[in-house]
Design an enzyme around this catalytic site. Structure first.
Site, PDB file in Angstrom:
ATOM      1  N   HIS A 157       1.246  -1.360   0.323  1.00  0.00           N
ATOM      2  CA  HIS A 157       0.257   0.195  -0.212  1.00  0.00           C
ATOM      3  C   HIS A 157       1.228   1.072   0.233  1.00  0.00           C
ATOM      4  O   HIS A 157       2.025   1.518  -0.009  1.00  0.00           O
ATOM      5  CB  HIS A 157      -0.640   0.148   1.059  1.00  0.00           C
ATOM      6  CG  HIS A 157      -1.749  -1.153   1.001  1.00  0.00           C
ATOM      7  ND1 HIS A 157      -2.290  -2.296   1.295  1.00  0.00           N
ATOM      8  CD2 HIS A 157      -3.224  -0.708   0.356  1.00  0.00           C
ATOM      9  CE1 HIS A 157      -3.498  -2.978   1.053  1.00  0.00           C
ATOM     10  NE2 HIS A 157      -3.749  -1.873   0.630  1.00  0.00           N
ATOM     11  N   LYS A 161      -0.544   4.904   4.860  1.00  0.00           N
ATOM     12  CA  LYS A 161      -1.463   3.680   5.196  1.00  0.00           C
ATOM     13  C   LYS A 161      -0.677   3.555   6.638  1.00  0.00           C
ATOM     14  O   LYS A 161       0.172   3.529   7.200  1.00  0.00           O
ATOM     15  CB  LYS A 161      -1.893   2.611   4.452  1.00  0.00           C
ATOM     16  CG  LYS A 161      -2.183   1.954   5.740  1.00  0.00           C
ATOM     17  CD  LYS A 161      -2.663   0.390   4.491  1.00  0.00           C
ATOM     18  CE  LYS A 161      -3.383  -0.098   4.726  1.00  0.00           C
ATOM     19  NZ  LYS A 161      -5.128  -0.091   5.651  1.00  0.00           N
TER      20      LYS A 161
HETATM   21  P1  NAP Z   1      -6.838   9.929   4.831  1.00  0.00           P
HETATM   22  O1  NAP Z   1      -7.074  10.057   3.712  1.00  0.00           O
HETATM   23  O2  NAP Z   1      -6.428   9.969   5.988  1.00  0.00           O
HETATM   24  O3  NAP Z   1      -8.809  10.335   5.653  1.00  0.00           O
HETATM   25  C1  NAP Z   1      -9.478  10.281   6.523  1.00  0.00           C
HETATM   26  C2  NAP Z   1     -10.029  10.512   7.049  1.00  0.00           C
HETATM   27  O4  NAP Z   1     -10.964  11.189   8.093  1.00  0.00           O
HETATM   28  C3  NAP Z   1      -9.424  11.866   7.099  1.00  0.00           C
HETATM   29  O5  NAP Z   1      -9.423  13.499   6.631  1.00  0.00           O
HETATM   30  C4  NAP Z   1      -9.063  12.215   9.027  1.00  0.00           C
HETATM   31  O6  NAP Z   1      -8.903  13.811   9.159  1.00  0.00           O
HETATM   32  C5  NAP Z   1     -10.722  12.273   8.829  1.00  0.00           C
HETATM   33  N1  NAP Z   1     -11.040  12.242  10.110  1.00  0.00           N
HETATM   34  C6  NAP Z   1     -10.029  11.728  11.244  1.00  0.00           C
HETATM   35  N2  NAP Z   1     -10.791  11.786  12.623  1.00  0.00           N
HETATM   36  C7  NAP Z   1     -12.530  12.118  12.118  1.00  0.00           C
HETATM   37  C8  NAP Z   1     -13.639  12.416  12.618  1.00  0.00           C
HETATM   38  N3  NAP Z   1     -13.739  12.561  14.564  1.00  0.00           N
HETATM   39  N4  NAP Z   1     -14.681  12.720  12.610  1.00  0.00           N
HETATM   40  C9  NAP Z   1     -14.405  12.760  10.352  1.00  0.00           C
HETATM   41  N5  NAP Z   1     -13.137  12.649   9.948  1.00  0.00           N
HETATM   42  C10 NAP Z   1     -12.320  12.198  10.798  1.00  0.00           C
HETATM   43  O7  NAP Z   1      -7.260   7.845   4.691  1.00  0.00           O
HETATM   44  P2  NAP Z   1      -7.518   6.980   4.214  1.00  0.00           P
HETATM   45  O8  NAP Z   1      -7.301   6.786   3.445  1.00  0.00           O
HETATM   46  O9  NAP Z   1      -8.901   7.796   2.967  1.00  0.00           O
HETATM   47  O10 NAP Z   1      -8.908   5.907   4.565  1.00  0.00           O
HETATM   48  C11 NAP Z   1      -9.587   5.887   5.449  1.00  0.00           C
HETATM   49  C12 NAP Z   1      -9.651   4.564   5.980  1.00  0.00           C
HETATM   50  O11 NAP Z   1      -9.979   3.991   5.001  1.00  0.00           O
HETATM   51  C13 NAP Z   1      -8.052   3.628   6.558  1.00  0.00           C
HETATM   52  O12 NAP Z   1      -8.870   2.907   8.034  1.00  0.00           O
HETATM   53  C14 NAP Z   1      -7.991   2.547   5.613  1.00  0.00           C
HETATM   54  O13 NAP Z   1      -7.380   1.208   5.293  1.00  0.00           O
HETATM   55  C15 NAP Z   1      -9.336   2.620   4.836  1.00  0.00           C
HETATM   56  N6  NAP Z   1      -9.743   1.956   3.558  1.00  0.00           N
HETATM   57  C16 NAP Z   1     -10.240   1.152   3.697  1.00  0.00           C
HETATM   58  C17 NAP Z   1     -10.699   0.439   2.739  1.00  0.00           C
HETATM   59  C18 NAP Z   1     -11.688  -0.591   2.533  1.00  0.00           C
HETATM   60  O14 NAP Z   1     -12.768  -1.118   0.990  1.00  0.00           O
HETATM   61  N7  NAP Z   1     -12.811  -0.654   3.391  1.00  0.00           N
HETATM   62  C19 NAP Z   1     -10.558   0.915   1.241  1.00  0.00           C
HETATM   63  C20 NAP Z   1      -9.158   2.126   1.497  1.00  0.00           C
HETATM   64  C21 NAP Z   1      -8.903   2.654   3.119  1.00  0.00           C
HETATM   65  P3  NAP Z   1      -7.242  14.530   9.516  1.00  0.00           P
HETATM   66  O15 NAP Z   1      -6.562  13.960   8.151  1.00  0.00           O
HETATM   67  O16 NAP Z   1      -7.616  16.196   9.432  1.00  0.00           O
HETATM   68  O17 NAP Z   1      -7.395  14.036  10.770  1.00  0.00           O
END
Ligand code: NAP
Length: 273
Positions: A157, A161
């Site tokens: 990844h 991550k």
């Molecule tokens: P990311 O770019 O870091 O996005 C996470 C977002 O959530 C950030 O904008 C963060 O804000 C925000 N956040 C944190 N605390 C919050 C709260 N209390 N309320 C609202 N928003 C909040 O990460 P990502 O790559 O999108 O991935 C997010 C998650 O999804 C990870 O756990 C990843 O492993 C998972 N994922 C799952 C799949 C699937 O198919 N299941 C696919 C891709 C990713 P700040 O940056 O300002 O803290």
């Protein structure tokens, strides 16, 4: 009927892609709320502009509580602590939830499962159709190849991550372990270094790579003497996850309270019976 969707983590990598996926999903779905953490620098920004879609008139707000009564379903791809708080609020207010966040402890997973006795909840370590098809292929491969092979799970990844191995890699390990009657907690080996000794047949090894902008690669190798089978999935765009999560939100609208996964949404469990 229009299904009103809220997105938490709206400014994140998945959040922005989800906003785009909803815009492309047709009139049945409407983006009704975009939520970020309360200290986010994106509060007040237009969520359509954030996702590169042009203005949509839905501003980013700093708390789910402000908008929970204006949505039918929440899609949450954030961090475990935020997801747990969001699940609790959704359960209290009767709002369905799609959870993509990974990296929960066993106790946190228990909290999520108990919320699902009150609301329709869909959680998957990977929402892409291709990965969910791979889960079925892995089950079949494990049953056919059984104890004749060594099984290793590789995942790669992007450098941002924060959890390892990926939730998808762990799910793949679980599928294989379940098919073979093994307990993943007992047979998993996470990385190897130094004098490891020879490999025990029943172990399931995990190898993790973090580099650049890799969206998500997974390979499970079944290696015997003289031949090996490899089942590989490579995601080249987050849209594959976002489309699946949006499909799950639409599917949940027709379901009662319960804990569902992407295999339920895609009807793959019936296929395997
Ligand atoms: P990311 O770019 O870091 O996005 C996470 C977002 O959530 C950030 O904008 C963060 O804000 C925000 N956040 C944190 N605390 C919050 C709260 N209390 N309320 C609202 N928003 C909040 O990460 P990502 O790559 O999108 O991935 C997010 C998650 O999804 C990870 O756990 C990843 O492993 C998972 N994922 C799952 C799949 C699937 O198919 N299941 C696919 C891709 C990713 P700040 O940056 O300002 O803290």
């Amino acid at each position: 009927m229009t299904i009103r969707i809220g997105i938490t983590g709206a400014a994140g990598r998945m959040g922005r892609t989800l906003i785009e996926a909803i815009a492309l999903a047709g009139d049945e779905l409407q983006l009704a709320a975009a939520i970020e953490q309360p200290r986010s620098s994106f509060l007040g920004a237009d969520s359509g502009e954030l996702s590169g879609q042009g203005r949509n008139g839905v501003p980013v707000v700093g708390s789910l509580g402000e908008v929970i009564d204006s949505i039918d379903a929440l899609i949450d791809f954030t961090v475990p602590a935020a997801t747990l708080a969001n699940v609790a609020l959704c359960a209290e207010r009767g709002v369905a939830i799609v959870i993509g966040t990974t990296g929960f402890t066993a106790a946190e997973q228990g909290e999520i499962e108990s919320a699902a006795t009150r609301i329709a909840l869909c959680k998957a370590s990977n929402f892409s159709t291709g990965v969910n098809l791979c889960f079925q292929l892995l089950d079949m491969a494990a049953r056919v190849l059984g104890d004749e092979v060594d099984i290793e799970v590789y995942e790669a990844h992007h450098r941002h991550k924060i959890d390892a191995p990926s939730g998808t890699a762990l799910s793949m390990g679980e599928v294989v372990a379940n098919a073979l009657g093994r307990d993943l907690a007992k047979v998993a080996v996470y990385g190897r270094q130094g004098q490891t000794g020879a490999r025990e047949r029943e172990t399931i090894g995990f190898a993790t790579v973090r580099a650049g902008d890799i969206v998500g690669d997974h390979t499970v190798t079944f290696a015997a003497e003289g031949e090996r089978v490899e089942i590989t999935h490579k995601a080249s765009s987050r849209m594959s996850f976002a489309r699946g999560a949006v499909r799950a939100a639409r599917w949940l609208a027709g379901q009662g309270a319960g804990y569902y996964d992407m295999q339920d949404v895609l009807g793959l469990k019936k296929l395997a019976e």
